[in-house]
Design a protein around this motif. Structure first.
Motif, PDB file in Angstrom:
ATOM      1  N   ILE A  30     -65.028 -37.168 -17.635  1.00 19.32           N
ATOM      2  CA  ILE A  30     -65.013 -36.844 -16.198  1.00 19.32           C
ATOM      3  C   ILE A  30     -64.050 -37.777 -15.471  1.00 19.32           C
ATOM      4  O   ILE A  30     -63.231 -37.337 -14.662  1.00 19.32           O
ATOM      5  CB  ILE A  30     -66.430 -36.941 -15.597  1.00 19.32           C
ATOM      6  CG1 ILE A  30     -67.326 -35.848 -16.153  1.00 19.32           C
ATOM      7  CG2 ILE A  30     -66.374 -36.873 -14.068  1.00 19.32           C
ATOM      8  CD1 ILE A  30     -68.808 -36.038 -15.823  1.00 19.32           C
ATOM      9  N   ALA A  31     -64.144 -39.066 -15.768  1.00 16.79           N
ATOM     10  CA  ALA A  31     -63.280 -40.045 -15.110  1.00 16.79           C
ATOM     11  C   ALA A  31     -61.803 -39.763 -15.407  1.00 16.79           C
ATOM     12  O   ALA A  31     -60.967 -39.809 -14.494  1.00 16.79           O
ATOM     13  CB  ALA A  31     -63.649 -41.456 -15.553  1.00 16.79           C
ATOM     14  N   LEU A  32     -61.488 -39.474 -16.649  1.00 11.89           N
ATOM     15  CA  LEU A  32     -60.090 -39.194 -17.001  1.00 11.89           C
ATOM     16  C   LEU A  32     -59.575 -37.941 -16.304  1.00 11.89           C
ATOM     17  O   LEU A  32     -58.431 -37.903 -15.853  1.00 11.89           O
ATOM     18  CB  LEU A  32     -59.943 -39.070 -18.518  1.00 11.89           C
ATOM     19  CG  LEU A  32     -60.126 -40.375 -19.293  1.00 11.89           C
ATOM     20  CD1 LEU A  32     -60.105 -40.108 -20.797  1.00 11.89           C
ATOM     21  CD2 LEU A  32     -59.078 -41.406 -18.901  1.00 11.89           C
ATOM     22  N   THR A  33     -60.419 -36.938 -16.193  1.00 11.93           N
ATOM     23  CA  THR A  33     -60.035 -35.719 -15.474  1.00 11.93           C
ATOM     24  C   THR A  33     -59.701 -36.037 -14.024  1.00 11.93           C
ATOM     25  O   THR A  33     -58.694 -35.559 -13.477  1.00 11.93           O
ATOM     26  CB  THR A  33     -61.167 -34.671 -15.548  1.00 11.93           C
ATOM     27  OG1 THR A  33     -61.424 -34.364 -16.911  1.00 11.93           O
ATOM     28  CG2 THR A  33     -60.789 -33.405 -14.807  1.00 11.93           C
ATOM     29  N   LEU A  34     -60.527 -36.850 -13.400  1.00 15.96           N
ATOM     30  CA  LEU A  34     -60.277 -37.232 -12.003  1.00 15.96           C
ATOM     31  C   LEU A  34     -59.026 -38.097 -11.869  1.00 15.96           C
ATOM     32  O   LEU A  34     -58.254 -37.944 -10.920  1.00 15.96           O
ATOM     33  CB  LEU A  34     -61.497 -37.964 -11.431  1.00 15.96           C
ATOM     34  CG  LEU A  34     -62.772 -37.126 -11.282  1.00 15.96           C
ATOM     35  CD1 LEU A  34     -63.944 -38.012 -10.891  1.00 15.96           C
ATOM     36  CD2 LEU A  34     -62.568 -35.994 -10.292  1.00 15.96           C
ATOM     37  N   ILE A  35     -58.827 -38.993 -12.812  1.00 18.37           N
ATOM     38  CA  ILE A  35     -57.636 -39.854 -12.764  1.00 18.37           C
ATOM     39  C   ILE A  35     -56.369 -39.033 -12.946  1.00 18.37           C
ATOM     40  O   ILE A  35     -55.390 -39.207 -12.215  1.00 18.37           O
ATOM     41  CB  ILE A  35     -57.737 -40.983 -13.813  1.00 18.37           C
ATOM     42  CG1 ILE A  35     -58.805 -41.996 -13.378  1.00 18.37           C
ATOM     43  CG2 ILE A  35     -56.390 -41.678 -14.004  1.00 18.37           C
ATOM     44  CD1 ILE A  35     -59.193 -42.996 -14.453  1.00 18.37           C
TER      45      ILE A  35
END
Length: 124
Positions: free
Chosen positions: A87-92
């Motif tokens: 999720i974090a990588l998608t947002l980044i």
């Protein structure tokens, strides 16, 4: 010291068990937030279904992950850690909600720590 380790394990277990279940259930109600807002326009354009339907699928995955933490803590914690990192990588990569991405990475470290604490012999 062992009682402190056990306390931390238990606290993390219920945190990473219950929070994904609550967030997953909320994907169906949007009481806490409108979850579809976290899908970037680029990703939304690639989805073969509506954003709300996609988020409901995400909700089911989160509920399963939370139950897994509560029942099979070590594997469930690794799953939650990987899920939060994804999720974090998608947002980044979409450069949206970077503050949420950072928070999710910190939570992923906490879930990973729970998995490591759940290894045989730790805290016993």
């Amino acid at each position: 010291m062992n009682s402190n380790v056990q306390f931390v394990k238990t606290l993390l277990k219920y945190t990473f068990g219950l929070v994904p279940i609550v967030a997953g259930l909320d994907k169906f109600t949007n009481i806490l937030t409108n979850w579809s807002q976290y899908i970037s326009e680029g990703l939304a354009g690639l989805l073969p279904l509506e954003s709300t339907t996609f988020m409901m699928i995400v909700g089911v995955i989160e509920i399963i992950a939370g139950i897994l933490v509560l029942t099979k803590t070590k594997i469930g914690a690794y799953v939650v850690s990987a899920w939060l990192t994804a999720i974090a990588l998608t947002l980044i990569f979409s450069w949206t909600y970077v503050d949420v991405a950072v928070r999710d990475l910190v939570m992923a470290i906490g879930a990973f720590s729970l998995a490591k604490l759940s290894q045989e012999g730790v805290g016993k």
